[in-house]
Enzyme design. Structure first.
Site, PDB file in Angstrom:
ATOM      1  N   ASP A   7      18.523 -16.752  22.349  1.00  0.00           N
ATOM      2  CA  ASP A   7      18.212 -18.181  22.395  1.00  0.00           C
ATOM      3  C   ASP A   7      19.548 -18.902  22.556  1.00  0.00           C
ATOM      4  OD1 ASP A   7      17.057 -20.717  22.174  1.00  0.00           O
ATOM      5  OD2 ASP A   7      17.252 -20.709  19.997  1.00  0.00           O
ATOM      6  N   GLU A  67      15.736 -17.036  26.537  1.00  0.00           N
ATOM      7  CA  GLU A  67      14.902 -18.237  26.597  1.00  0.00           C
ATOM      8  C   GLU A  67      15.504 -19.186  27.625  1.00  0.00           C
ATOM      9  OE1 GLU A  67      12.390 -20.507  23.444  1.00  0.00           O
ATOM     10  OE2 GLU A  67      14.439 -21.232  23.315  1.00  0.00           O
ATOM     11  N   ASP A 140      17.193 -20.810  15.409  1.00  0.00           N
ATOM     12  CA  ASP A 140      17.755 -20.161  16.603  1.00  0.00           C
ATOM     13  C   ASP A 140      17.491 -18.654  16.552  1.00  0.00           C
ATOM     14  OD1 ASP A 140      19.179 -22.569  17.667  1.00  0.00           O
ATOM     15  OD2 ASP A 140      20.310 -22.347  15.815  1.00  0.00           O
TER      16      ASP A 140
END
Length: 162
Positions: A7, A67, A140
Site C-alpha cells: 500500500d 494498491e 496502511d
C-alpha cells in the site's frame, strides 16, 4: 508462493508478505510499515525504495501486488504519489520482472463482496480470513494485507497466470 502486498504512500508505506498455499490457504508471514521522514522529495523516494529493497532482500518473494493510486482532490498529492509509484514500479520490475495492480474498489469487493466497504469492514475481513486477533495498526498495514489477499484470491480463481 509468497506474495508481497504493498500500500504505497508518500508518508508511510504498508507492506505484507502472505504465504499462499492453494491447499492450505493463506498465512501472514510478516507485515510492517516503511516510515518516510520529512525531507526533500528525492530523499523520501530514495528512502521508500530502500525500504522496499530491504523487504525484497530479506524474503523470497514470488509475486507483488500493489494498491493502485486512488483519486485525490489535490493535484500535487497525485503527482507526488505518482513519483513514488514510478520508483516502486521500476524497483519491482528490476528485481522480479512483473507486478499486479488492484484498485481500492477491487480490493474492497474481493474482501467484503462490495466495493463500497469502509476501512473497518476491510480490516474485519482481513482478520477473519487470516485468523488474526487484535487490531492491525496502522491501516496502511491492513491495506497491504488486503491487497495480498486479493491477489491470492485471483490466483485461486485462475484469473492470473502464475
Amino acid at each position: 508462493m509468497n506474495i508481497l502486498g504493498i500500500d504505497p504512500g508518500s508518508r508511510n508505506c504498508g507492506y505484507a508478505i502472505l504465504h499462499h498455499d492453494p491447499k492450505k490457504g493463506n498465512r501472514l508471514v510478516e507485515a510492517g510499515l516503511i516510515k518516510i521522514k520529512e525531507r526533500t522529495l528525492q530523499h523520501q523516494i530514495l528512502e521508500f525504495v530502500e525500504g522496499i529493497d530491504l523487504v525484497l532482500k530479506n524474503h523470497s518473494i514470488d509475486e507483488v501486488a500493489i494498491e493502485d493510486i486512488f483519486y485525490a482532490y489535490n493535484p500535487k498529492t497525485v503527482i507526488k504519489l505518482a513519483q513514488f509509484r514510478g520508483a516502486l514500479s521500476l524497483k519491482i520490475l528490476q528485481d522480479l520482472g512483473n507486478f499486479y495492480e488492484y484498485t481500492p474498489l477491487q480490493v474492497k469487493k474481493a474482501l467484503t463482496g462490495h466495493g463500497k466497504a469502509d476501512k473497518s469492514q476491510v480490516a474485519f475481513m482481513v482478520k477473519r480470513l487470516l485468523g488474526l486477533k487484535g487490531e492491525i495498526k496502522p491501516l496502511d498495514i491492513t491495506d497491504a494485507i488486503a491487497v495480498a489477499i486479493t491477489h491470492s484470491q485471483r490466483i485461486k480463481l485462475g484469473g492470473i497466470p502464475t
